[in-house]
Design an enzyme around this catalytic site. Structure first.
Site, PDB file in Angstrom:
ATOM      1  CD1 TRP A  70      64.855 -17.478 -74.420  1.00  0.00           C
ATOM      2  CD2 TRP A  70      66.660 -17.870 -73.868  1.00  0.00           C
ATOM      3  NE1 TRP A  70      65.123 -16.504 -73.588  1.00  0.00           N
ATOM      4  CE2 TRP A  70      66.358 -16.804 -73.132  1.00  0.00           C
ATOM      5  CE3 TRP A  70      68.050 -18.594 -73.683  1.00  0.00           C
ATOM      6  CZ2 TRP A  70      67.109 -16.130 -72.369  1.00  0.00           C
ATOM      7  CZ3 TRP A  70      68.655 -17.853 -72.548  1.00  0.00           C
ATOM      8  CH2 TRP A  70      68.405 -16.634 -71.857  1.00  0.00           C
ATOM      9  CE  LYS A 472      56.051 -15.560 -60.900  1.00  0.00           C
ATOM     10  NZ  LYS A 472      56.789 -16.441 -60.594  1.00  0.00           N
ATOM     11  CD  GLU A 475      58.612 -14.428 -63.897  1.00  0.00           C
ATOM     12  OE1 GLU A 475      59.541 -14.685 -64.628  1.00  0.00           O
ATOM     13  OE2 GLU A 475      58.085 -14.908 -63.015  1.00  0.00           O
ATOM     14  CG  HIS A 491      65.698   1.916 -43.976  1.00  0.00           C
ATOM     15  ND1 HIS A 491      66.048   2.776 -42.682  1.00  0.00           N
ATOM     16  CD2 HIS A 491      64.835   1.025 -43.337  1.00  0.00           C
ATOM     17  CE1 HIS A 491      65.836   2.185 -41.731  1.00  0.00           C
ATOM     18  NE2 HIS A 491      64.910   1.192 -41.824  1.00  0.00           N
ATOM     19  CE  LYS A 584      58.284 -23.779 -66.608  1.00  0.00           C
ATOM     20  NZ  LYS A 584      57.561 -22.808 -65.426  1.00  0.00           N
TER      21      LYS A 584
END
Ligand code: M6R
Length: 589
Positions: A70, A472, A475, A491, A584
């Site tokens: 990553w 959820k 992503e 608002h 992760k």
């Protein structure tokens, strides 16, 4: 974060490492690489999931190391993929973490004539090893010297041509040894080798050593980096079942993990009463409690703060771990932080704990991955018992975190046995809820899959559920989604409601009247209203009926949102278990 694995034994090492990397892919999937003991090397961009042993142009060998990346330093290129080699190509290294002083080291090495081929921080390691090996003619000495030179967090594996061992070191990034019969593993996480061994040694920070050297009695050696004394570590047996780290009959880990939740919640609250008793007394003794976490774990903290307020009449501060440093003036030796983290590796949470410790604050943690940094930094740790969560998107860890926190809130005013029973009874509806609503949620996903935005509103405990549901959806399906407290949309954000904009209303018996008014306001502007409620209402265009689960409502409300997010992702052809750009655990600040 990245995943690393090394193997030394009698099996075909490239095959073992390939399988291990597939299990570690949740840690990063930009690129990957494997090198064997005879320095056959393969690297590639992208995911390793579909690669087979015969695709690898690697001769059979009994030693190999591998990496799945990553990216942090340097883009996704073949040059930046690990393993990285020394200039003379005699040393190979894989690394998870960040070498903070790499720029100084790189400049020093470049002055000495070393040529860098990647943009990574890691590449300084093999070059340093080459330099120090030339000086010492002893690879162990060179390895120690290199470790003394680098700053930062790391889990490192290194091999040298003609040297039978795999050299490893850990500081701040996880590394675990696996012990088999005449075979040894070293990896970022247990599932990487669980197929072969459940006998493990969790390495501590500032430990280094070797596996696989041929010297009898020296097949595993671990040393302390500061004293260089040999360490005798206990081998632990891991009770995870292999199936827990496999998809089984499900197409994706995400849906498998969603369906496991009744069982994982049960395991999380059925732990020994002593574990919880200690925790409850820490909370009672504290003067100022802070719940901290990131992402989904932060949502669990926020949801739990409502439980503490309602059930225990107790105020708890909820702070994003990355913002915790702003609260230092309120910390002293009577404060308590409860750090919540699935991975136990999240850099922002570790940073917050370190800040707290400087102020003598007690640290309690709730962590899923055993042997993690956060567990070790804590005065007391409750393990979530959720089993390996492989999908990058967190589902079962969220409900395990929240179940444990709800149990703690209830136990402040009633017996733990009663509290436990209450939670388990309240979530017994889960399998039916999933079964009865899946087809409806799948159809709903088909209907709204091309929308540009989805809004979710809830009040009270349904508000954190709305935030978690929106996370959820974002992503895993890449649809813009936002969660709001029911009173807030009007608002400002209501300006975004157009004809057909999907708005999900999370209702509970306590909040229904007000949230229905908010639903009406949205409907009047053309919103497509989806109710997740215990009963039908005229304002809803679609309804998902869920049972009233009392203090379990906070847990129950998120489940249909998890299923909807899953089906949105499948309907849009997304990579469900490995969404783009995510890892992760976020081990960088
Ligand atoms: O391992 P942690 O619980 O500390 O991770 C915290 C977040 O990074 C994590 O929950 C993240 O938000 C996930 N992508 C959620 O699905």
């Amino acid at each position: 974060m990245c995943g690393i694995i090394g193997y030394a034994g009698n099996k075909d090492a490239p095959e073992v490492v390939l399988k291990g990397l597939k299990k570690l892919e949740y840690r990063g999937y930009d690129s990957w690489g494997i090198i064997t003991g005879n320095f056959d090397l393969v690297k590639n961009i992208g995911k390793i999931g579909h690669i087979q042993r015969h695709d690898l142009n690697l001769r059979v060998h009994t030693l190999a190391i591998g990496h799945t990346r990553w990216s942090t330093h340097g883009g996704v290129t073949l040059e930046n993929a690990h393993p990285h080699l020394s200039q003379d190509k005699s040393i190979a290294v894989v690394h998870n973490g960040i070498i903070e002083n790499y720029q100084q080291l790189k400049a020093m090495l470049q002055k000495e004539g070393f040529v860098f081929v990647s943009e990574t921080d890691t590449e300084v390691i093999p070059h340093l090893l080459q330099k120090y090996y030339k000086e010492t003619q002893d690879f162990k000495k060179a390895f120690k010297k290199m470790l003394n030179k680098i700053d930062g967090s790391y889990a490192i594996l290194a091999i040298q041509k003609g040297n039978r061992g795999i050299y490893f070191a850990r500081n701040g990034s996880p590394l675990v040894l696996g012990v088999g019969k005449n075979e040894y593993f070293v990896a970022s996480d247990v599932p990487a080798f669980l197929e072969y061994s459940n006998q493990v040694i969790f390495l501590e920070d500032n430990q280094y050593g070797t596996i696989g050297t041929e010297e009898i009695g020296k097949e595993i050696q671990i040393f302390d980096l500061k004293t260089h004394k040999k360490i005798i570590s206990n081998i632990q047996t891991i009770n995870w079942k292999l199936e827990e780290a496999e998809k089984g009959n499900e197409p994706h880990f995400m849906i498998k993990e969603i369906k496991e939740q009744q069982e994982t919640i049960r395991k999380s609250v059925e732990q020994s009463s002593e574990t919880f008793a200690k925790t409850v007394s820490m909370i009672k003794d504290a003067r100022g409690v802070f719940l901290i976490g990131c992402g989904t774990s932060y949502h669990a903290c926020l949801s739990a703060s409502y439980q503490f307020a309602h059930l225990a009449k107790m105020h708890i501060n909820v702070v994003l771990a990355s913002e915790f440093r702003n609260y230092t003036s309120f910390l002293n030796s009577k404060s308590l932080i409860i750090a919540v983290s699935q991975s136990g590796e999240t850099a922002d949470v570790i940073d917050a704990i370190k800040i707290a410790k400087e102020k003598m604050v007690k640290v309690l943690s709730i962590v899923n991955v055993k042997g993690s940094t956060i567990e070790r930094l804590s005065d007391h740790c409750i393990n979530m018992q959720a089993g390996p969560e492989i999908c990058v998107v967190s589902t079962k860890a969220y409900t395990a975190e929240l179940a444990i926190l709800s149990l703690l809130a209830l136990t402040l005013t009633e017996k733990i046995e009663d509290a436990r029973k209450k939670i388990l009874e309240n979530i017994s509806c889960l399998p039916r809820l999933i079964e009865e609503n899946t087809i409806k949620l799948k159809k709903l996903a088909e209907k709204i899959k091309n929308q540009k935005s989805i809004f979710i509103i809830g009040r009270d405990i349904a508000y954190p559920a709305a935030l978690e549901g929106a996370l959820k959806i974002k992503e895993v399906s890449y649809i813009h989604a936002e969660g709001f407290a029911g009173g807030e949309l009007k608002h400002g954000t209501i300006a975004l409601i157009e004809k057909g904009t999907p708005c999900i209303i999370l209702a509970t018996p306590e909040t229904r009247n007000l949230i229905i008014s908010n639903a009406m306001e949205i409907k009047a502007r053309g919103g497509f209203i989806i109710g997740i409620d215990q009963e039908e209402n005229n304002v809803y265009d679609e309804t998902i009926i869920i049972p009233n689960s009392g203090c379990g409502n906070a847990l129950i409300l998120t489940i249909p949102l998890q299923i909807l997010a899953y089906h949105l992702a499948v309907a849009r052809g997304c990579d469900v278990d490995k969404p783009r750009n995510l890892a992760k655990s976020v081990t960088v600040k």
